[in-house]
Design a protein around this motif. Sequence first.
Motif, PDB file in Angstrom:
ATOM      1  N   PHE A  39       0.857  -1.184   0.000  1.00 27.73           N
ATOM      2  CA  PHE A  39       0.000   0.000   0.000  1.00 27.73           C
ATOM      3  C   PHE A  39       0.890   1.230   0.000  1.00 27.73           C
ATOM      4  N   ALA A  40       0.764   2.065  -1.030  1.00 26.89           N
ATOM      5  CA  ALA A  40       1.539   3.302  -1.118  1.00 26.89           C
ATOM      6  C   ALA A  40       0.564   4.464  -1.254  1.00 26.89           C
ATOM      7  N   ILE A  41       0.750   5.502  -0.443  1.00 28.28           N
ATOM      8  CA  ILE A  41      -0.166   6.643  -0.445  1.00 28.28           C
ATOM      9  C   ILE A  41       0.645   7.931  -0.301  1.00 28.28           C
ATOM     10  N   ASP A  42       0.326   8.918  -1.131  1.00 30.85           N
ATOM     11  CA  ASP A  42       0.994  10.214  -1.059  1.00 30.85           C
ATOM     12  C   ASP A  42       0.189  11.215  -1.890  1.00 30.85           C
ATOM     13  N   TYR A  43       0.567  12.482  -1.787  1.00 30.98           N
ATOM     14  CA  TYR A  43      -0.101  13.527  -2.561  1.00 30.98           C
ATOM     15  C   TYR A  43       0.520  13.617  -3.945  1.00 30.98           C
ATOM     16  N   GLY A  44      -0.316  13.837  -4.950  1.00 25.37           N
ATOM     17  CA  GLY A  44       0.189  13.977  -6.311  1.00 25.37           C
ATOM     18  C   GLY A  44       0.895  12.727  -6.780  1.00 25.37           C
ATOM     19  N   ASP A  45       1.686  12.870  -7.813  1.00 22.21           N
ATOM     20  CA  ASP A  45       2.432  11.726  -8.330  1.00 22.21           C
ATOM     21  C   ASP A  45       3.654  11.484  -7.461  1.00 22.21           C
ATOM     22  N   PHE A  46       3.976  10.229  -7.237  1.00 25.23           N
ATOM     23  CA  PHE A  46       5.136   9.881  -6.435  1.00 25.23           C
ATOM     24  C   PHE A  46       5.761   8.621  -6.995  1.00 25.23           C
ATOM     25  N   SER A  47       7.000   8.426  -6.661  1.00 21.39           N
ATOM     26  CA  SER A  47       7.730   7.256  -7.133  1.00 21.39           C
ATOM     27  C   SER A  47       7.547   6.113  -6.154  1.00 21.39           C
ATOM     28  N   THR A  48       7.301   4.942  -6.671  1.00 21.38           N
ATOM     29  CA  THR A  48       7.157   3.758  -5.814  1.00 21.38           C
ATOM     30  C   THR A  48       8.444   2.936  -5.799  1.00 21.38           C
ATOM     31  N   ASP A  49       9.569   3.564  -6.201  1.00 22.42           N
ATOM     32  CA  ASP A  49      10.845   2.845  -6.214  1.00 22.42           C
ATOM     33  C   ASP A  49      11.257   2.365  -4.831  1.00 22.42           C
ATOM     34  N   GLY A  50      10.917   3.120  -3.784  1.00 22.80           N
ATOM     35  CA  GLY A  50      11.311   2.754  -2.435  1.00 22.80           C
ATOM     36  C   GLY A  50      10.376   1.783  -1.749  1.00 22.80           C
ATOM     37  N   VAL A  51       9.333   1.361  -2.445  1.00 24.03           N
ATOM     38  CA  VAL A  51       8.347   0.461  -1.845  1.00 24.03           C
ATOM     39  C   VAL A  51       8.861  -0.971  -1.901  1.00 24.03           C
ATOM     40  N   ASP A  52       8.660  -1.711  -0.835  1.00 24.96           N
ATOM     41  CA  ASP A  52       9.041  -3.117  -0.706  1.00 24.96           C
ATOM     42  C   ASP A  52      10.538  -3.325  -0.939  1.00 24.96           C
ATOM     43  N   LYS A  53      11.341  -2.592  -0.188  1.00 21.30           N
ATOM     44  CA  LYS A  53      12.803  -2.713  -0.302  1.00 21.30           C
ATOM     45  C   LYS A  53      13.286  -4.119   0.053  1.00 21.30           C
ATOM     46  N   GLU A  54      12.556  -4.776   0.957  1.00 21.91           N
ATOM     47  CA  GLU A  54      12.953  -6.131   1.365  1.00 21.91           C
ATOM     48  C   GLU A  54      12.611  -7.169   0.295  1.00 21.91           C
ATOM     49  N   ASN A  55      11.810  -6.784  -0.679  1.00 22.87           N
ATOM     50  CA  ASN A  55      11.349  -7.689  -1.747  1.00 22.87           C
ATOM     51  C   ASN A  55      10.654  -8.930  -1.197  1.00 22.87           C
ATOM     52  N   ASP A  56       9.920  -8.751  -0.121  1.00 29.19           N
ATOM     53  CA  ASP A  56       9.165  -9.873   0.432  1.00 29.19           C
ATOM     54  C   ASP A  56       7.693  -9.823   0.028  1.00 29.19           C
ATOM     55  N   GLY A  57       7.301  -8.765  -0.704  1.00 25.86           N
ATOM     56  CA  GLY A  57       5.926  -8.662  -1.181  1.00 25.86           C
ATOM     57  C   GLY A  57       4.979  -7.941  -0.249  1.00 25.86           C
ATOM     58  N   TYR A  58       5.514  -7.306   0.827  1.00 26.78           N
ATOM     59  CA  TYR A  58       4.661  -6.630   1.804  1.00 26.78           C
ATOM     60  C   TYR A  58       5.294  -5.303   2.212  1.00 26.78           C
ATOM     61  N   ASP A  59       4.512  -4.231   2.187  1.00 34.40           N
ATOM     62  CA  ASP A  59       5.050  -2.937   2.605  1.00 34.40           C
ATOM     63  C   ASP A  59       3.932  -1.901   2.657  1.00 34.40           C
ATOM     64  N   ILE A  60       4.181  -0.846   3.442  1.00 32.08           N
ATOM     65  CA  ILE A  60       3.344   0.352   3.431  1.00 32.08           C
ATOM     66  C   ILE A  60       4.296   1.529   3.221  1.00 32.08           C
ATOM     67  N   TYR A  61       3.968   2.348   2.245  1.00 28.22           N
ATOM     68  CA  TYR A  61       4.707   3.583   1.963  1.00 28.22           C
ATOM     69  C   TYR A  61       3.714   4.703   2.149  1.00 28.22           C
ATOM     70  N   ALA A  62       3.898   5.477   3.221  1.00 26.14           N
ATOM     71  CA  ALA A  62       2.920   6.506   3.546  1.00 26.14           C
ATOM     72  C   ALA A  62       3.590   7.862   3.637  1.00 26.14           C
ATOM     73  N   PHE A  63       3.247   8.741   2.698  1.00 28.76           N
ATOM     74  CA  PHE A  63       3.672  10.125   2.714  1.00 28.76           C
ATOM     75  C   PHE A  63       5.187  10.274   2.845  1.00 28.76           C
ATOM     76  N   GLY A  64       5.887   9.618   1.966  1.00 26.71           N
ATOM     77  CA  GLY A  64       7.342   9.754   1.900  1.00 26.71           C
ATOM     78  C   GLY A  64       8.150   8.821   2.770  1.00 26.71           C
ATOM     79  N   HIS A  65       7.504   7.924   3.495  1.00 26.92           N
ATOM     80  CA  HIS A  65       8.240   6.989   4.360  1.00 26.92           C
ATOM     81  C   HIS A  65       7.708   5.585   4.179  1.00 26.92           C
TER      82      HIS A  65
END
Length: 190
Positions: free
Chosen positions: A164-190
Motif C-alpha cells: 500500500f503506497a499513499i501520497d499527494y500527487g504523483d510519487f515514485s514507488t521505487d522505495g516500496v518493498d525494499k525487502e522484496n518480500d511482497g509486503y510494505d506500506i509507503y505513507a507520505f514519503g516513508h
Amino acid sequence: MRIKIIIFCLIACLLTGCTWVVKVARYIHDSDKLDNYIYDEGTVVNKYIEKIVEAFNTNDRELLASLFPEHARSKIDNFDEQIDRIIRENETWPSSIIRYKLNEDNNYQTSADRGKIYKEVYANTTIEFADPKEGEVHRPSLKIAMVIVPVDDFHENNVGISIFAIDYGDFSTDGVDKENDGYDIYAFGH
C-alpha cells in the motif's frame, strides 16, 4: 477488392440490425485502450477503494488495518505506526472526499500449480477533495497504489492488501518493498 466486400458486409449487417457487428467494430476501435485488466479485477479493486474511503471518512483505524491480511501485518515493518500515520494525516484534511476513481495503469498476475491459484491485482487510484462549503477541489489529489491479493490458495490468511503506497500527487514507488518480500506500506514519503 476485399476491403470493398468487407465494407459492404458491414453496411448490410448494420442495416439489418446485426448488433454483434457493432460490438466487434467498437472492440476494434477501442483495442488500443483495452488491456488484460478484466471486470473481476476491477470489481475487487473497487471494493477495497470503497473500504479505504470509508475508513478515511470515519477515521476508522481498525477498518483500514483490517484490509491487510494477518500475514502481511506481521511482515510489514512498523505496521501499527504506519496505519496510525495514515489516519493522523487523514485527520488533518480540512476537506471532504468528493470523488475517487480507478486510474488506467492497472494490471493483474495469476499463477497456478496443482489446482491451487494465486492472484495479485495491481491498482492505482486517485482521491480528490473539496472544501465542504464551496464544493470545489482545493488541494492536491491523493494517490494510492496498491497490490491486492484476492486469491491465495498457497498461504492461509493472505487475502487482502499486501503493498500500500499513499501520497499527494504523483510519487515514485521505487522505495516500496525494499525487502522484496511482497509486503510494505509507503505513507507520505516513508
